[in-house]
Design an enzyme around this catalytic site. Structure first.
Site, PDB file in Angstrom:
ATOM      1  N   ARG A   1      11.927 -62.451 -39.830  1.00 39.88           N
ATOM      2  CA  ARG A   1      12.491 -63.008 -38.583  1.00 39.88           C
ATOM      3  C   ARG A   1      13.701 -63.902 -38.864  1.00 39.88           C
ATOM      4  O   ARG A   1      13.774 -64.551 -39.904  1.00 39.88           O
ATOM      5  CB  ARG A   1      11.397 -63.742 -37.809  1.00 39.88           C
ATOM      6  CG  ARG A   1      10.322 -62.758 -37.365  1.00 39.88           C
ATOM      7  CD  ARG A   1       9.257 -63.408 -36.561  1.00 39.88           C
ATOM      8  NE  ARG A   1       9.752 -63.897 -35.282  1.00 39.88           N
ATOM      9  CZ  ARG A   1       8.988 -64.587 -34.429  1.00 39.88           C
ATOM     10  NH1 ARG A   1       7.742 -64.854 -34.741  1.00 39.88           N
ATOM     11  NH2 ARG A   1       9.494 -64.994 -33.293  1.00 39.88           N
TER      12      ARG A   1
ATOM     13  N   GLN B   1      12.196 -72.818 -29.762  1.00 45.75           N
ATOM     14  CA  GLN B   1      11.961 -73.100 -31.186  1.00 45.75           C
ATOM     15  C   GLN B   1      13.208 -73.708 -31.811  1.00 45.75           C
ATOM     16  O   GLN B   1      13.134 -74.668 -32.580  1.00 45.75           O
ATOM     17  CB  GLN B   1      11.535 -71.830 -31.918  1.00 45.75           C
ATOM     18  CG  GLN B   1      10.164 -71.346 -31.457  1.00 45.75           C
ATOM     19  CD  GLN B   1       9.727 -70.052 -32.084  1.00 45.75           C
ATOM     20  OE1 GLN B   1      10.464 -69.457 -32.874  1.00 45.75           O
ATOM     21  NE2 GLN B   1       8.547 -69.587 -31.752  1.00 45.75           N
TER      22      GLN B   1
ATOM     23  N   ASP C   1       7.455 -64.087 -23.484  1.00 45.88           N
ATOM     24  CA  ASP C   1       6.265 -63.556 -24.156  1.00 45.88           C
ATOM     25  C   ASP C   1       5.448 -62.624 -23.262  1.00 45.88           C
ATOM     26  O   ASP C   1       4.564 -61.914 -23.735  1.00 45.88           O
ATOM     27  CB  ASP C   1       5.375 -64.699 -24.646  1.00 45.88           C
ATOM     28  CG  ASP C   1       6.040 -65.475 -25.784  1.00 45.88           C
ATOM     29  OD1 ASP C   1       6.949 -64.928 -26.433  1.00 45.88           O
ATOM     30  OD2 ASP C   1       5.643 -66.638 -26.008  1.00 45.88           O
TER      31      ASP C   1
END
Ligand code: S3P
Length: 425
Positions: free
Chosen positions: A119, A166, A312
């Site tokens: 990632r 994040q 999500d």
């Protein structure tokens, strides 16, 4: 895991604690003064990874199921870990922890599983480097393992190219250890749990529009935290209640923070019979019970500022769209490609295999419904949200659906299949 169709779903449930808030409660509790008591902690593998990392840095954390006690070490009380920190499958742990570690008086190495090591981490390495951090990708590929050498940091005004909580949280946590003010501006607002929780712990933080600004210097103080149910976990039951015939489900105690609750707006736009009851607040976060009943859904268009508010939930929304009348367009969601898996690819392949009319695009998917879904083998690529989304599709399909690596749901929802089964007629 083989999942068969069901004729009805009825009953009430609560879902496990919010994943984002659970991570942050351990992180903030660990660097606060005093003892934080956390109720409703998510015991999923991702949050356990965060807990293990802080224990490895000397923080005393006691866990009894979903009750957690964190004996805070204070802002400058973390100790150098004896080993590499293992973030498991958790992007949130890897990215936010990197920010928190950049300004410590010791060096660390962060890594995780195969998915984490693929990632993108440049999105945090770049702003942290601008703050004076010494962070590098050990393989030179912009991914973990990340080598972080504790450095003196200074505040920055950062305009983030991605709307990512994040990234924003990574920079704000680094800002706690920097000289001067740090501010982050996002293209559109991502979930704001970090801002709300930093404020609750006593930090000097303010938000205006899509900018969050933090001034360092204040100590953080321990607190009691009640974590609401995770709307991203509730989503699967809301979805199942809508597309399984003759269903009525009540999901209790769900966090409905507006920066997370885009799903509810989309479901309403799709014609869902959905209602919110018993609205209240838990540790500064809005909460409600959500009731759904089987509904004839229709297609909709999802893009722009809505995307970070339901990122999500998009795999599940694609499943629902395959059962909805007309066309659903999901756009501006290229971020889906860099989640635990390439979610555009896996959702498209899986739904096609089940008989849906779905086309992958550069930044989303186009789904034409309603399709009569049939069971198929489904590749989850160990991505918890793919496994749970296809479990919902399977309930409304004809024949058996075989979800590979189905146990990956333990990342965010231990006990998911058991709860699902208990509600099936
Ligand atoms: C999260 C932020 C989102 C989300 C992830 C949890 C968080 O990621 O997809 O599951 O807790 O901050 P991005 O910030 O990469 O969008």
């Amino acid at each position: 895991m083989i999942i068969n169709p069901v004729s009805s779903m009825k009953g009430e449930l609560t879902v496990p604690g919010d994943k984002s808030i659970s991570h942050r409660s351990i992180m903030l509790g660990s660097i606060a003064e005093g003892t934080s008591r956390i109720h409703g902690f998510l015991t999923g593998a991702d949050c356990i990874s965060t807990m293990s990392c802080f224990r490895a840095m000397g923080v005393e954390i006691l866990q009894d199921g979903t009750e957690v006690t964190v004996h805070g070490a204070g802002l400058h009380g973390l100790k150098a870990p004896a080993d590499i920190l293992d973030c498991g499958n958790s992007g949130t742990t890897t990215r936010i922890l990197s920010g928190l570690l950049a300004g410590q008086g010791f060096d660390t190495v962060l890594t995780g599983d195969e998915s984490i090591r693929r990632r993108p981490m440049k999105r945090i390495m770049e702003p942290l480097t601008l703050m004076g951090a010494d962070i590098s990708s050990r393989e030179g590929n912009g991914c973990a393992p990340l080598v972080i050498k504790g450095s003196a940091l200074h505040g920055i005004r950062y305009s983030s190219p991605v709307a990512s909580a994040q990234v924003k949280s990574c920079i704000l946590f680094a800002g706690l250890y920097a000289e001067g003010e740090t501010s982050v501006t996002e293209p559109t607002l991502s979930r704001n749990h970090t801002e709300l929780m930093l404020q609750g712990f006593g930090a000097d933080i303010s938000s205006e529009g899509t900018t969050a600004s933090l001034r360092p210097g204040r100590k953080l103080y321990a607190r009691e935290i009640e974590i609401p149910g995770d709307i991203s976990s509730a989503a699967y039951f809301l979805g199942a209640g809508l597309i399984v015939p003759d269903s009525s489900l009540l999901v209790k105690n769900v966090g409905i923070n507006p920066t997370r609750a885009g799903l509810l707006e989309v479901l309403e736009a799709m014609g869902a019979d959905l209602s919110l009851e018993n609205r209240r607040t838990a540790t500064g976060e809005p909460v409600a019970d959500i009731r759904v009943r089987t509904s004839l859904l229709h297609g909709t268009e999802i893009g722009g500022a809505l995307i970070p508010r339901l990122i999500d939930e998009l795999p599940l929304i694609a499943v629902l769209a395959s059962r909805a009348e007309g066309q659903t367009v999901i756009k501006d969601a290229a971020e889906l490609k860099v989640k635990e898996s390439d979610r555009i690819l896996l959702v498209t392949n899986g739904l096609k295999a089940m008989g849906a009319d779905i086309t992958a695009t550069e930044d989303g998917m186009i789904i034409k419904g309603p399709a009569k879904l049939h069971g198929a083998p489904i590749e989850s690529a160990k991505d918890h949200r793919i496994a749970m989304s296809f479990a919902v599709a399977a309930l409304a399909a004809e024949g058996d659906t075989d979800i590979k690596d189905a146990e990956c749901v333990r990342i965010s929802y231990p006990g998911f299949y058991e709860t699902l089964k208990s509600l099936c007629g």
